[in-house]
Design a protein around this motif. Structure first.
Motif, PDB file in Angstrom:
ATOM      1  N   ASP A 100      31.273 -84.665 -62.276  1.00 11.50           N
ATOM      2  CA  ASP A 100      32.432 -84.106 -61.566  1.00 11.50           C
ATOM      3  C   ASP A 100      33.730 -84.373 -62.341  1.00 11.50           C
ATOM      4  N   GLY A 101      34.496 -83.324 -62.571  1.00  9.00           N
ATOM      5  CA  GLY A 101      35.816 -83.468 -63.189  1.00  9.00           C
ATOM      6  C   GLY A 101      35.821 -84.081 -64.581  1.00  9.00           C
ATOM      7  N   LYS A 130      29.948 -88.449 -59.140  1.00  9.77           N
ATOM      8  CA  LYS A 130      31.339 -88.272 -58.718  1.00  9.77           C
ATOM      9  C   LYS A 130      32.357 -89.096 -59.503  1.00  9.77           C
ATOM     10  N   THR A 168      36.612 -79.107 -55.915  1.00  8.74           N
ATOM     11  CA  THR A 168      35.197 -79.462 -56.013  1.00  8.74           C
ATOM     12  C   THR A 168      34.327 -78.523 -55.177  1.00  8.74           C
ATOM     13  N   HIS A 178      43.138 -81.926 -60.757  1.00 11.04           N
ATOM     14  CA  HIS A 178      42.312 -80.932 -61.438  1.00 11.04           C
ATOM     15  C   HIS A 178      43.195 -80.035 -62.305  1.00 11.04           C
ATOM     16  N   ASP A 191      32.298 -79.323 -62.662  1.00 12.58           N
ATOM     17  CA  ASP A 191      32.852 -78.347 -61.715  1.00 12.58           C
ATOM     18  C   ASP A 191      34.307 -77.998 -62.030  1.00 12.58           C
ATOM     19  N   HIS A 192      34.947 -78.810 -62.862  1.00  8.25           N
ATOM     20  CA  HIS A 192      36.342 -78.575 -63.278  1.00  8.25           C
ATOM     21  C   HIS A 192      36.736 -79.728 -64.180  1.00  8.25           C
ATOM     22  N   ASP A 237      35.311 -87.931 -61.849  1.00  7.42           N
ATOM     23  CA  ASP A 237      36.470 -87.256 -61.242  1.00  7.42           C
ATOM     24  C   ASP A 237      37.440 -88.270 -60.634  1.00  7.42           C
TER      25      ASP A 237
HETATM   26 ZN   LIG Z   1      35.185 -81.971 -58.483  1.00  6.24          ZN
END
Ligand SMILES: [Zn+2]
Length: 411
Positions: free
Chosen positions: A11-12, A302, A58, A355, A345-346, A305
């Motif tokens: 994530d991120g 996670k 997200t 983000h 996801d970003h 992020d």
């Molecule tokens: Zn995310």
């Protein structure tokens, strides 16, 4: 041989050159032998979830990674509702909520009800199922002071304003829900929601849980404030459409909710946290177990992020090394026909603490996959890869092509 795919999502993970890391991104800085091995053995690229420069959350990022076009976004409320396991029906209007402390003159004394953590399920029980006119209210507690409210009935609309006075407005009155357009649906939704808030206040205020909280010197959770209304409509379910089976292994309710809405099996356990102590071995083992009877398994981490939001580049690099450890377990134990893909996801650049719209690096690796010349998994190396720069939806369709479920065009 027909292939299966495990998609590992950090994530991120995307970032920018960071001064504290000597001008490297956390991905460039971290020691990632397994991620680099996958890059070396496979093909790489960079991905814009929607298109260059468009930042996604997200929820939206995973909606796309799970095969839905971004126009299917059902709103934050329905996402949260799915995340706590509520089954939504088309037309339902869902809200994100807080348990709050209400005082005289509609004042919200505390938007988080003294950060209540316990027995919110008992408070939820007395609200859940209430009926006003032809509208049924479904209510479920989420983590800590959070909850989800769903209005179910004919002729409702998500075009209503928030009743949450929002931070930092403790000590101000909550707001009346107002229609945001001239439709009778919005007017009805706002009117009945306001009535609901008056009905629940005395019920909650005298509940045992709050009597006990008051006796202990704690703020009562005697009210609910709402925000983020969204109306649920059925979203495309690619798996059902194309006949493949997918699963999601994650700790975060948002990600699990999007998975559930997409028609995928979801798996979570207590040891999956949003931090460095999350159990990556267990996540990897579960993904390997689920790939036995699924075609596609997503496994999500996670912490990368979170460290970006906190502007902790060294810790983000450690989070990436944890991701590397998880991917290493997947690599060592994957069945013969199983590909591994890496994505995010970003981006969540540390220096921004939020983000950003920058693309994220991707890899697809395994038997039969073309090899490019890229040898490292990071934002800069992967930009030179054979996949080039693609969109989230194109990435998903590329994966589905390896599952051999995409119908041929023409003859
Ligand atoms: Zn995310």
């Amino acid at each position: 041989m027909k292939k299966k795919i495990i998609v590992a999502i950090a994530d991120g993970v995307g970032d920018r050159p960071n001064v504290e890391l000597g001008g490297l991104t956390p991905l460039q800085y971290a020691k990632t032998p397994h991620l680099d091995q996958l890059a070396k053995e496979g093909m790489t690229g960079i991905m814009d979830l929607i298109s260059p420069g468009i930042t996604v959350g997200t929820d939206m990022g995973h909606l796309i990674l799970f095969g839905n076009p971004s126009v299917n976004y059902p709103g934050r409320g329905p996402m949260e509702a799915a995340g706590v396991g509520m089954d939504l029906q088309p037309g339902d209007v869902a809200f994100r909520c807080n348990f709050a402390t209400r005082g005289d003159n509609n004042i919200v004394i505390d938007r988080r009800a003294g950060r209540i953590r316990e027995r919110t399920n008992e408070l939820a029980e007395i609200i859940n199922g209430l009926q006003i006119e032809d509208v049924t209210f479904l209510f479920k507690e989420a983590t800590e002071h959070r909850a989800v409210l769903v209005m179910r009935g004919e002729g409702l609309s998500a075009k209503v304003t928030d009743t949450d006075p929002k931070a930092p407005n403790d000590g101000h009155p909550f707001k009346q829900a107002l229609p945001k357009d001239d439709s009778p649906e919005a007017a009805k939704t706002a009117r009945i929601l306001n009535e609901f808030l008056e009905v629940i206040y005395p019920l909650m205020d005298k509940h045992d849980v709050n009597v006990e909280r008051l006796a202990n010197g704690q703020l009562p959770a005697n009210f609910v404030i709402t925000r983020g209304a969204g109306q649920f409509s059925v979203i495309d379910r690619l798996g059902e459409q194309f006949g493949y089976k997918a699963a999601v292994v994650a700790g975060e309710d948002t990600v699990l909710g999007v998975g559930r809405l997409s028609g995928y099996d979801v798996y979570k356990e207590e040891s999956f946290t949003g931090n460095m102590d999350t159990n990556v071995r267990r996540k990897a083992e579960k993904a390997l177990e689920m790939i036995q009877d699924h075609d596609l398994v997503y496994v999500h981490l996670k912490v990368t992020d979170v460290k970006g939001h906190d502007n902790k580049p060294f810790e983000k690099a450690q989070g990436i090394e944890l991701f590397d450890e998880m991917v290493g377990i997947l690599m060592e134990n994957r069945p013969e026909n199983t590909l591994i893909a890496l994505c995010a996801d970003h981006s969540t650049p540390c220096e921004k603490g939020e983000h950003s719209g920058e693309p994220v690096p991707i890899v697809i690796s395994g038997p039969g996959i073309r090899r490019d010349k890229v040898e490292h998994y990071d934002e800069i190396s992967c930009a030179e890869g054979a996949i080039n720069r693609i969109k989230g939806r194109e990435f998903v369709w590329t994966l589905l092509d390896y599952l051999e479920v995409v119908p041929k065009q023409g003859n």
